[in-house]
Design an enzyme around this catalytic site. Structure first.
Site, PDB file in Angstrom:
ATOM      1  N   ARG A  99       0.837  -1.196   0.000  1.00 43.62           N
ATOM      2  CA  ARG A  99       0.000   0.000   0.000  1.00 43.62           C
ATOM      3  C   ARG A  99       0.882   1.259   0.000  1.00 43.62           C
ATOM      4  O   ARG A  99       0.608   2.237  -0.668  1.00 43.62           O
ATOM      5  CB  ARG A  99      -0.885  -0.045   1.250  1.00 43.62           C
ATOM      6  CG  ARG A  99      -2.054   0.899   1.229  1.00 43.62           C
ATOM      7  CD  ARG A  99      -3.047   0.555   2.323  1.00 43.62           C
ATOM      8  NE  ARG A  99      -2.401   0.319   3.599  1.00 43.62           N
ATOM      9  CZ  ARG A  99      -2.037   1.285   4.447  1.00 43.62           C
ATOM     10  NH1 ARG A  99      -2.257   2.539   4.151  1.00 43.62           N
ATOM     11  NH2 ARG A  99      -1.477   0.983   5.593  1.00 43.62           N
ATOM     12  N   ASP A 120     -20.351  10.664   1.521  1.00 36.39           N
ATOM     13  CA  ASP A 120     -20.896   9.990   2.702  1.00 36.39           C
ATOM     14  C   ASP A 120     -22.021  10.831   3.324  1.00 36.39           C
ATOM     15  O   ASP A 120     -23.041  10.311   3.767  1.00 36.39           O
ATOM     16  CB  ASP A 120     -19.774   9.768   3.727  1.00 36.39           C
ATOM     17  CG  ASP A 120     -18.534   9.199   3.067  1.00 36.39           C
ATOM     18  OD1 ASP A 120     -18.386   7.984   3.039  1.00 36.39           O
ATOM     19  OD2 ASP A 120     -17.735   9.991   2.508  1.00 36.39           O
ATOM     20  N   ARG A 155     -25.011  10.297   1.225  1.00 31.25           N
ATOM     21  CA  ARG A 155     -25.612   8.985   1.513  1.00 31.25           C
ATOM     22  C   ARG A 155     -26.418   9.056   2.808  1.00 31.25           C
ATOM     23  O   ARG A 155     -27.524   8.512   2.889  1.00 31.25           O
ATOM     24  CB  ARG A 155     -24.502   7.933   1.665  1.00 31.25           C
ATOM     25  CG  ARG A 155     -23.880   7.519   0.353  1.00 31.25           C
ATOM     26  CD  ARG A 155     -22.687   6.611   0.559  1.00 31.25           C
ATOM     27  NE  ARG A 155     -22.145   6.161  -0.730  1.00 31.25           N
ATOM     28  CZ  ARG A 155     -20.876   5.848  -0.937  1.00 31.25           C
ATOM     29  NH1 ARG A 155     -20.000   5.917   0.036  1.00 31.25           N
ATOM     30  NH2 ARG A 155     -20.473   5.448  -2.121  1.00 31.25           N
ATOM     31  N   HIS A 174     -12.672   9.889   5.067  1.00 30.68           N
ATOM     32  CA  HIS A 174     -13.530   9.243   4.070  1.00 30.68           C
ATOM     33  C   HIS A 174     -13.114   7.777   4.105  1.00 30.68           C
ATOM     34  O   HIS A 174     -12.215   7.344   3.402  1.00 30.68           O
ATOM     35  CB  HIS A 174     -13.301   9.851   2.687  1.00 30.68           C
ATOM     36  CG  HIS A 174     -13.972   9.074   1.578  1.00 30.68           C
ATOM     37  ND1 HIS A 174     -15.327   8.849   1.532  1.00 30.68           N
ATOM     38  CD2 HIS A 174     -13.462   8.454   0.488  1.00 30.68           C
ATOM     39  CE1 HIS A 174     -15.622   8.133   0.463  1.00 30.68           C
ATOM     40  NE2 HIS A 174     -14.507   7.867  -0.185  1.00 30.68           N
TER      41      HIS A 174
HETATM   42  P1  NAD Z   1     -10.460   4.241 -13.288  1.00 33.68           P
HETATM   43  O1  NAD Z   1      -9.392   3.203 -13.288  1.00 33.68           O
HETATM   44  O2  NAD Z   1     -11.722   4.017 -14.034  1.00 33.68           O
HETATM   45  O3  NAD Z   1      -9.843   5.618 -13.794  1.00 33.68           O
HETATM   46  C1  NAD Z   1      -8.594   6.099 -13.407  1.00 33.68           C
HETATM   47  C2  NAD Z   1      -7.994   6.775 -14.639  1.00 33.68           C
HETATM   48  O4  NAD Z   1      -6.797   7.448 -14.242  1.00 33.68           O
HETATM   49  C3  NAD Z   1      -7.621   5.786 -15.761  1.00 33.68           C
HETATM   50  O5  NAD Z   1      -8.329   6.124 -16.949  1.00 33.68           O
HETATM   51  C4  NAD Z   1      -6.118   5.975 -15.889  1.00 33.68           C
HETATM   52  O6  NAD Z   1      -5.646   5.822 -17.211  1.00 33.68           O
HETATM   53  C5  NAD Z   1      -5.946   7.408 -15.371  1.00 33.68           C
HETATM   54  N1  NAD Z   1      -4.586   7.742 -14.981  1.00 33.68           N
HETATM   55  C6  NAD Z   1      -3.684   7.011 -14.286  1.00 33.68           C
HETATM   56  N2  NAD Z   1      -2.535   7.697 -14.154  1.00 33.68           N
HETATM   57  C7  NAD Z   1      -2.721   8.895 -14.766  1.00 33.68           C
HETATM   58  C8  NAD Z   1      -1.903  10.031 -14.964  1.00 33.68           C
HETATM   59  N3  NAD Z   1      -0.653  10.090 -14.510  1.00 33.68           N
HETATM   60  N4  NAD Z   1      -2.406  11.070 -15.632  1.00 33.68           N
HETATM   61  C9  NAD Z   1      -3.663  11.033 -16.133  1.00 33.68           C
HETATM   62  N5  NAD Z   1      -4.477   9.974 -15.973  1.00 33.68           N
HETATM   63  C10 NAD Z   1      -4.026   8.919 -15.300  1.00 33.68           C
HETATM   64  O7  NAD Z   1     -10.757   4.520 -11.746  1.00 33.68           O
HETATM   65  P2  NAD Z   1     -12.027   5.310 -11.154  1.00 33.68           P
HETATM   66  O8  NAD Z   1     -13.076   4.321 -10.801  1.00 33.68           O
HETATM   67  O9  NAD Z   1     -12.345   6.436 -12.054  1.00 33.68           O
HETATM   68  O10 NAD Z   1     -11.424   5.845  -9.787  1.00 33.68           O
HETATM   69  C11 NAD Z   1     -10.487   6.908  -9.778  1.00 33.68           C
HETATM   70  C12 NAD Z   1     -10.110   7.239  -8.337  1.00 33.68           C
HETATM   71  O11 NAD Z   1     -11.237   7.797  -7.661  1.00 33.68           O
HETATM   72  C13 NAD Z   1      -9.691   6.009  -7.511  1.00 33.68           C
HETATM   73  O12 NAD Z   1      -8.605   6.365  -6.681  1.00 33.68           O
HETATM   74  C14 NAD Z   1     -10.928   5.715  -6.676  1.00 33.68           C
HETATM   75  O13 NAD Z   1     -10.633   5.024  -5.485  1.00 33.68           O
HETATM   76  C15 NAD Z   1     -11.394   7.132  -6.410  1.00 33.68           C
HETATM   77  N6  NAD Z   1     -12.784   7.262  -5.938  1.00 33.68           N
HETATM   78  C16 NAD Z   1     -12.995   8.204  -4.989  1.00 33.68           C
HETATM   79  C17 NAD Z   1     -14.252   8.382  -4.462  1.00 33.68           C
HETATM   80  C18 NAD Z   1     -14.437   9.435  -3.391  1.00 33.68           C
HETATM   81  O14 NAD Z   1     -15.477   9.518  -2.743  1.00 33.68           O
HETATM   82  N7  NAD Z   1     -13.425  10.267  -3.151  1.00 33.68           N
HETATM   83  C19 NAD Z   1     -15.336   7.625  -4.923  1.00 33.68           C
HETATM   84  C20 NAD Z   1     -15.105   6.680  -5.916  1.00 33.68           C
HETATM   85  C21 NAD Z   1     -13.806   6.501  -6.413  1.00 33.68           C
END
Ligand code: NAD
Length: 314
Positions: A85, A148, A151, A175
């Site tokens: 991690r 959250d 929700r 979160h």
């Molecule tokens: P995803 O894999 O669908 O999308 C991530 C994208 O980031 C991919 O398209 C990838 O190519 C791109 N990427 C990676 N490195 C990059 C870089 N250096 N420059 C530009 N683009 C880059 O994932 P997702 O489902 O869209 O989730 C994205 C993030 O959001 C995750 O960390 C997830 O845990 C987080 N998330 C947060 C919440 C929240 O409440 N904060 C909720 C849901 C998801």
């Protein structure tokens, strides 16, 4: 009202779609290391424009972010087989350094909205990175517990039989698993929660409370079990934040920001209710908590701080 989205995966693209449906921006630039993905998502969203509001949605490069007011970062590197991690965190930190340095070069006054998980730690790291480019902490906002809180309100609205927009209730802290539902200060249309359930004759007990608490805390796990990831809720939250900033709406939202001290825990990034307006974070609100909630918030702050320490000591 130009908004950049870096990381046009499920969260990034859904945010762009929600921003367009809300008419929260005139121009949305999608950026992704996977250029084909950004082009495809932009085209798909652009095709929905005639059914909603005129918005220019296109895939671009960092140069296209010139003078953007807001940049959402939803870029997520996923864990490689055998990767720890902490290593993942390190990799994400260098990705964020790369993104932030490129954005501030063309948009020095930008406000960053960070969605990537673990959002409180990533926001904290981004604040440290941004400082090197003279971007103040007030312009780095983590989406934190906005989702959250939504929700919690949605579930309470359903149980109380009232529009969730009339329910004021907060989820604060991390979160994640240690987040705190602040039951003591819920109000429904100005009526305290206890008075509301008595007046409306709504059966409520500790068991139901526990079920709601668990339902909120475990909501993401349940959705991920069913469909792999969550994105509509966070897309809605990001669109509301973008709208709040672009229109100076001054909405109260539980975003994750750097705090000098929370319940005795120093230098920690977590969620509390803030006013979101044209300049980004316009300040935290002094939320009223009971003794139990204060102690839970402290616990949550300590958990976040220990994760930051773990990363910083590496
Ligand atoms: P995803 O894999 O669908 O999308 C991530 C994208 O980031 C991919 O398209 C990838 O190519 C791109 N990427 C990676 N490195 C990059 C870089 N250096 N420059 C530009 N683009 C880059 O994932 P997702 O489902 O869209 O989730 C994205 C993030 O959001 C995750 O960390 C997830 O845990 C987080 N998330 C947060 C919440 C929240 O409440 N904060 C909720 C849901 C998801």
């Amino acid at each position: 009202m130009k908004v950049g989205i870096v990381g046009s995966g499920l969260v990034g693209a859904t945010s762009a779609y929600a921003i367009m449906l809300r008419k929260a921006a005139n121009e949305i630039v999608l950026i992704d290391v996977d250029e084909k993905r950004a082009i495809a998502e932009a085209a798909d969203i652009q095709h929905a424009v005639p059914f909603a509001f005129e918005t220019a949605v296109y895939a671009g490069s960092y140069d296209d972010l010139r003078d953007a007011k807001i940049v959402v970062i939803a870029a997520g590197a996923s864990q490689k087989p055998g990767e720890t991690r902490l290593n993942l965190m390190d990799r994400n930190a260098s990705i964020f350094y790369d993104i932030i340095s490129k954005v501030v070069k063309v948009a020095p006054n930008v406000i960053f909205l960070i969605a990537t998980n673990p959002v409180d730690i990533i926001t904290h790291i981004s604040i440290t990175i941004a400082k090197q480019f003279d971007v103040p902490a007030s312009r780095i906002i983590g989406t934190g517990t906005t989702l959250d809180t939504a929700r919690f309100r949605a579930l309470l609205g359903k149980i109380l039989g009232v529009d969730s927009q009339n329910v004021h209730a907060y989820v604060i802290g991390e979160h994640g698993d240690s987040e705190v539902l602040t039951w003591s200060n819920i109000d429904i249309g100005g009526v305290a929660f206890e008075d509301f359930i008595e007046f409306r004759n709504i059966g409520f007990n500790e068991k139901i409370k526990e079920e709601i608490d668990n339902g909120i805390r475990k909501a993401a796990y349940k959705i991920i079990q069913g469909k792999g990831s969550t994105y509509y809720g966070i897309g809605g939250a990001i669109a509301k934040l973008v709208d709040g900033i672009n229109r100076d709406n001054r909405a109260v939202m539980t975003v994750s920001t750097f705090m000098e001290e929370v319940e005795g825990v120093k230098d920690v990034t977590l969620s509390l209710p803030h006013i979101i307006g044209g300049e980004g974070d316009l300040g935290v609100l002094p939320i009223r908590l009971n003794v139990k909630e204060k102690s839970l918030l402290k616990k949550s702050a300590l958990i976040i701080r220990s994760k930051i320490d773990e990363y910083e000591k590496k």
